[in-house]
Design a protein around this motif. Structure first.
Motif, PDB file in Angstrom:
ATOM      1  N   MET A 115       0.848  -1.202   0.000  1.00 50.87           N
ATOM      2  CA  MET A 115       0.000   0.000   0.000  1.00 50.87           C
ATOM      3  C   MET A 115       0.880   1.248   0.000  1.00 50.87           C
ATOM      4  N   LYS A 116       0.434   2.237  -0.744  1.00 52.70           N
ATOM      5  CA  LYS A 116       1.179   3.487  -0.837  1.00 52.70           C
ATOM      6  C   LYS A 116       1.271   4.157   0.544  1.00 52.70           C
ATOM      7  N   ARG A 117       2.437   4.626   0.864  1.00 51.34           N
ATOM      8  CA  ARG A 117       2.610   5.310   2.146  1.00 51.34           C
ATOM      9  C   ARG A 117       2.331   6.795   1.994  1.00 51.34           C
ATOM     10  N   PHE A 118       1.836   7.381   3.063  1.00 50.84           N
ATOM     11  CA  PHE A 118       1.651   8.825   3.085  1.00 50.84           C
ATOM     12  C   PHE A 118       2.992   9.529   3.046  1.00 50.84           C
ATOM     13  N   SER A 119       3.046  10.617   2.334  1.00 52.14           N
ATOM     14  CA  SER A 119       4.184  11.515   2.505  1.00 52.14           C
ATOM     15  C   SER A 119       3.835  12.479   3.629  1.00 52.14           C
ATOM     16  N   CYS A 120       4.849  13.167   4.129  1.00 55.05           N
ATOM     17  CA  CYS A 120       4.603  14.124   5.209  1.00 55.05           C
ATOM     18  C   CYS A 120       3.656  15.231   4.726  1.00 55.05           C
ATOM     19  N   GLY A 121       3.796  15.629   3.445  1.00 58.14           N
ATOM     20  CA  GLY A 121       2.927  16.673   2.918  1.00 58.14           C
ATOM     21  C   GLY A 121       1.464  16.251   2.905  1.00 58.14           C
ATOM     22  N   GLU A 122       1.224  14.994   2.550  1.00 63.06           N
ATOM     23  CA  GLU A 122      -0.152  14.499   2.542  1.00 63.06           C
ATOM     24  C   GLU A 122      -0.728  14.504   3.954  1.00 63.06           C
ATOM     25  N   LEU A 123       0.098  14.119   4.889  1.00 67.59           N
ATOM     26  CA  LEU A 123      -0.377  14.111   6.270  1.00 67.59           C
ATOM     27  C   LEU A 123      -0.761  15.517   6.717  1.00 67.59           C
ATOM     28  N   VAL A 124       0.085  16.479   6.376  1.00 69.99           N
ATOM     29  CA  VAL A 124      -0.203  17.858   6.760  1.00 69.99           C
ATOM     30  C   VAL A 124      -1.532  18.318   6.146  1.00 69.99           C
ATOM     31  N   ASP A 125      -1.756  17.916   4.881  1.00 71.33           N
ATOM     32  CA  ASP A 125      -3.019  18.282   4.230  1.00 71.33           C
ATOM     33  C   ASP A 125      -4.229  17.696   4.944  1.00 71.33           C
ATOM     34  N   LEU A 126      -4.041  16.541   5.559  1.00 73.97           N
ATOM     35  CA  LEU A 126      -5.183  15.830   6.130  1.00 73.97           C
ATOM     36  C   LEU A 126      -5.350  16.059   7.624  1.00 73.97           C
ATOM     37  N   VAL A 127      -4.444  16.832   8.208  1.00 71.63           N
ATOM     38  CA  VAL A 127      -4.449  16.894   9.671  1.00 71.63           C
ATOM     39  C   VAL A 127      -5.735  17.529  10.206  1.00 71.63           C
ATOM     40  N   THR A 128      -6.287  18.485   9.470  1.00 69.37           N
ATOM     41  CA  THR A 128      -7.533  19.105   9.927  1.00 69.37           C
ATOM     42  C   THR A 128      -8.671  18.087   9.921  1.00 69.37           C
ATOM     43  N   ALA A 129      -8.779  17.364   8.819  1.00 68.21           N
ATOM     44  CA  ALA A 129      -9.822  16.326   8.732  1.00 68.21           C
ATOM     45  C   ALA A 129      -9.615  15.270   9.812  1.00 68.21           C
ATOM     46  N   TYR A 130      -8.346  14.971  10.084  1.00 67.20           N
ATOM     47  CA  TYR A 130      -8.038  13.986  11.121  1.00 67.20           C
ATOM     48  C   TYR A 130      -8.554  14.451  12.478  1.00 67.20           C
TER      49      TYR A 130
END
Ligand SMILES: [Zn+2]
Length: 79
Positions: free
Chosen positions: A1-16
């Motif tokens: 499975m594709k791993r998150f990059s740090c940038g993707e995580l930052v984009d999703l942190v609000t939704a998280y």
């Protein structure tokens, strides 16, 4: 499975933090956090900032209004 990059995580942190991620995304995000100290630190900092802003909101939304708003967003995204 594709791993998150740090940038993707930052984009999703609000939704998280709004508990607004679907299960597979949430799992991948948590996997990334488990293996990435930088993002763990970022998340802790982000939470602290949100907490500080929550104490001194520029334009506070009453909790029920905010809940309605979030519910409306969810309905629109997942009919
Ligand atoms: Zn990371």
């Amino acid at each position: 499975m594709k791993r998150f990059s740090c940038g993707e995580l930052v984009d999703l942190v609000t939704a998280y933090l709004e508990n607004d991620l679907d299960d597979p995304t949430l799992r991948r995000l948590q996997e990334h956090l488990a293996g990435c100290e930088g993002c763990r630190r970022y998340l802790a900092q982000f939470r602290a900032t949100v907490g500080a802003l929550g104490a001194l909101p520029p334009e506070p939304l009453a909790a029920p209004a905010r809940e309605r708003l979030l519910a409306a967003f969810r309905r629109r995204r997942r009919p």
